[in-house]
Design an enzyme around this catalytic site. Sequence first.
Site, short mmCIF file in Angstrom:
data_model
loop_
_atom_site.label_atom_id
_atom_site.label_comp_id
_atom_site.label_asym_id
_atom_site.label_seq_id
_atom_site.Cartn_x
_atom_site.Cartn_y
_atom_site.Cartn_z
N CYS A 1 0.82 -1.21 0.00
CA CYS A 1 0.00 0.00 0.00
C CYS A 1 0.86 1.26 0.00
O CYS A 1 1.42 1.63 -1.02
CB CYS A 1 -0.96 -0.06 1.18
SG CYS A 1 -2.37 1.03 1.01
N HIS B 1 -3.72 -5.22 -0.01
CA HIS B 1 -3.35 -5.75 1.29
C HIS B 1 -3.39 -7.26 1.30
O HIS B 1 -4.45 -7.85 1.53
CB HIS B 1 -4.31 -5.21 2.36
CG HIS B 1 -4.13 -3.76 2.66
ND1 HIS B 1 -3.39 -3.31 3.72
CD2 HIS B 1 -4.57 -2.66 2.01
CE1 HIS B 1 -3.40 -1.98 3.72
NE2 HIS B 1 -4.10 -1.56 2.69
N GLU C 1 -2.36 -9.15 3.57
CA GLU C 1 -2.62 -9.65 4.91
C GLU C 1 -4.10 -9.61 5.22
O GLU C 1 -4.54 -10.18 6.22
CB GLU C 1 -1.83 -8.83 5.95
CG GLU C 1 -2.48 -7.52 6.38
CD GLU C 1 -2.34 -6.43 5.35
OE1 GLU C 1 -1.72 -6.65 4.30
OE2 GLU C 1 -2.86 -5.33 5.59
#
Lengths: 432, 579
Positions: free
Chosen positions: A296, A380, A382
């Site tokens: 990001c 993202h 994660e």
Amino acid sequence: MSLSTITKKLLASPAALLVRRSFASAVASSPLHAHYPVAAGSQTAHLQLRTGETFTGGSFGASVSTVGETVFTTSLVGYPESMTDPSYLGQLLVFTQPLIGNYGVPKRTRDEFGLLNHFESEKIQCRGIIVSDYAAKYSHWNAIESLSEWCAREGVPAITGVDTRALVHILRGQGSTLGSLNVGAEPAQTIDWADPNVDNLVAQASTDSVRVFNPTGDVHIALIDCGVKYNIIRSLCQQGARVSLVPWNHPVASELSSYDGIFISNGPGSPAHCTETIDQIRHAYSVYQRPIFGICMGNQLMGLAAGMDVYKLRFGNRGHNQPAVDLTNGKCVITSQNHGYALDDSHMPQGWDRYYVNANDGSNEGIRHVDMPFRSVQFHPEAKGGPLDTAYLFKEFVDQVREAKAAGVQAVVDDSVITQKQQQATPIQASA
Amino acid sequence: MLNARRVALAKAAAAKTTKSGLYATSTTAKAASSASLLPLLKSKASATHLQRRQLHVPSISRSSSLLATAAAKLARKQVVSIGRRNFSGASAHASAGTPPNSAVSFASELARTGAKLDVKKVLVVGSGGLSIGQAGEFDYSGSQAIKALRESQIETVLVNPNIATVQTSHELADHVYFSPVTPEYLAQIIEKERPDGIMLAFGGQTALNCGVQLNKMGILDKFNVRVLGTSVRTLELSEDRDLFAKALKNIDIPVAHSTAVNTVQDALDAAKEIGYPVIVRSAYALGGLGSGFAASESELQSLASQSLSLSPQILVEKSMRGWKEVEYEVVRDAQDNCVTVCNMENFDPLGIHTGDSIVVAPSQTLSDEEYHMLRTAAIKIVRHMGVVGECNVQYALNPESLEYCVIEMNARLSRSSALASKATGYPLAFVAAKIGLGWTLPELQNSVTTTTTACFEPSLDYVVTKIPRWDLSKFNHVSRDIGSCMKSVGEVMAIGRTFEESLQKAIRSVDPSFAGFSPIAECLPKSTEELEDMLRNPTDRRLFYLAYAMIEKDYGVEQLHSLTRIDRWFLYKLENICR
């Protein structure tokens, strides 16, 4: 019926409203003011956009007023994770999903690395939340309090009863707008429109000291904290790495040889403020030989350090359903995204390639270096919240780090090679 | 004289259909379809079809990756500055003057012109006559599939004896056979028509079973007919519950512990091991036919003998009654790109067939952790099983923990995919048919939004409620209990910005006499025992007994939850309506 009620009814009748409205538009266009019937006894709150629109609804958070950049997310689930995501610092978060608060707020348990299990940071990061239909009574096995209680406790205002569809249409049309959320009987008359993006939000979100996670890990990774989400730290630790969480302006460039890999986290606001971080990364590009990865904000900083430009998206990409195509193999993955700025990848600097691209609007979703193990993604992997489709990127990164270490690749090149490279390389343009 | 007029009308009708395209239904054409005119109409249809075939089909270079070409094209384009961003939402509203993403439209143009695989003629197997458990949703999926094939200029052959469906109207398929959907008839039709490919996913369980049979008979190999979409092996794996359980165990996905049996005695022995209460499921069955709960040996005895008369194999499993039931619609293409288009949560907990439950989309009581845990599992399952096309995965989720279990998987379009398509606007059957022709998800365009790719998960900003419609009063001597064997004949769907709005609309749609969530005259219990019995054991009228209990008898949410095991969130919302 008294005369006053008859008059009131007449004035409120559809015909009269039509006349009033058309009259009003003939004289002067009055800005939109949407109302929501608030139950007697509960407080009203008002969302006022800088461009004049006002939404009046019910307050269910703290009784404070705030100003922030109004952005929206299309994610269906994960409001506790979104609200504690430091990337939302300085922003008023609008949820397109109308029913919010259904599953309350989860327990504050911690995992084996000391990180909160169900939140992405220690506190609510956004300045306020805007929802359509708040569920006052929640139901979930893991919940300990309601969303309203949590917001009130953390001093965050929240408004319900807003027509979020209309609001999102406005934001899509004119872009992310400054908004003021104030709790009270009447909308605020004077508002101090302080744009949070003017400040260095990364400095506010970043840690101010070095913190180590999973000290028994075999590879040592420097995680530059621009506003990191806990699950990034957790994902790296789960792969067996020792993570040193360093502040955004930590002199990483002078300690490169002590790290087996560098990771740059996500963060709030404009990347242009992080000139110190960009300088550190730029130096790393010239001498570092082990893997570097960015997520990001990390993607934007790495791109800026490589010489690319950044532009502001009109209303950003925030959601859990964004498709990104991996240009190395043509596969399309569904990703979780939260960004207001994007890299301009129309002209790639020498040595760099596009890595991922958004399948819907073509915006850049990642860059990678052709020879060196430097890569970054805009989305993202994660998740938390969002799809776990790209979680493999963490494994790939840590595996790469291990391979490089095992192969005996030096962290930093010798001085002779540096001067050679500096003579050969095209000057990288500074951009902010 | 009259005949000549009819012929003229038919000619006009045929001419009209070519101009107005696939969606026109001319009543004159229907009126003119008497036996003497059928050959005329058929020849007209094939004439217009030939005209379409003569259109220029641009050659597709199969060697280069289409997406790489599209990406390269995009790269050459100047990046637009602030203000002209293409939006990336699921809404169909485009800001004035914003062109659709060129990569998407470029690739999708090619998808419209042909197939990636070398097929010219495809046989689509329909579902046959409507019955409980198999109804209009298969007409929807079949029609969409045929439209998709037509757009790709494939010659379509449809087998469906049901004259009262849209898919069998002559505007859709090129050749329609009103013959029963059985392996014998299909074999004859295959022999006559010699299609290059066959699509089995659009006709429900009937088509699936026929396909599996045809494969066993060797017909498909004999006439070189390719199964487009999911392979027969995968269909067998997913339908045979024993093989399915074994396959899932390989990838560590928890599946309901079950024992496959073929005799009543084996069933009794298995139940003794698993422990009562148990649920009995039939393999290769549609609509949960032959399924049921058994709380004791005697109940199991009667249930097992009944089920074994309908299906050769039954599964005896531990009952997870009271668990949340959640399902996902997953789409996967041949390049392993996978998306979950919709997820749905049942209002009624596990124990009632999903066709008979009130369903809410998207799920409302799942946190991010649970939602994505199940989503990842669904994608993992679909990838492991090798589904190409659309698939439905159903889970049981423990309401008190993260424990879950896969109940079943349907590697075909189903009634829930019809619901998911309508709820999200994502044309599942259309995309599944294109995938069957070899296209990949990023190459396809979402034909509803027209600006987003098909490799995209719609995000809803509203809530959808589906309520089934029963006609049990039309049957004599049937109990009103609903359970794991489907009894509803149709369903209604309502959209709203709040759950209360959506539920009220849905209840009013089920029957014009219902005013909404409130007690009705036929559902007034005479005693507390009767009321609690009606709440504990689901029937088609349980919702009204709930209303009665809430409004007239002031039952609290906790009390109702312990009786019905419906999630408290739904009960709180129902309470909102009552107040």
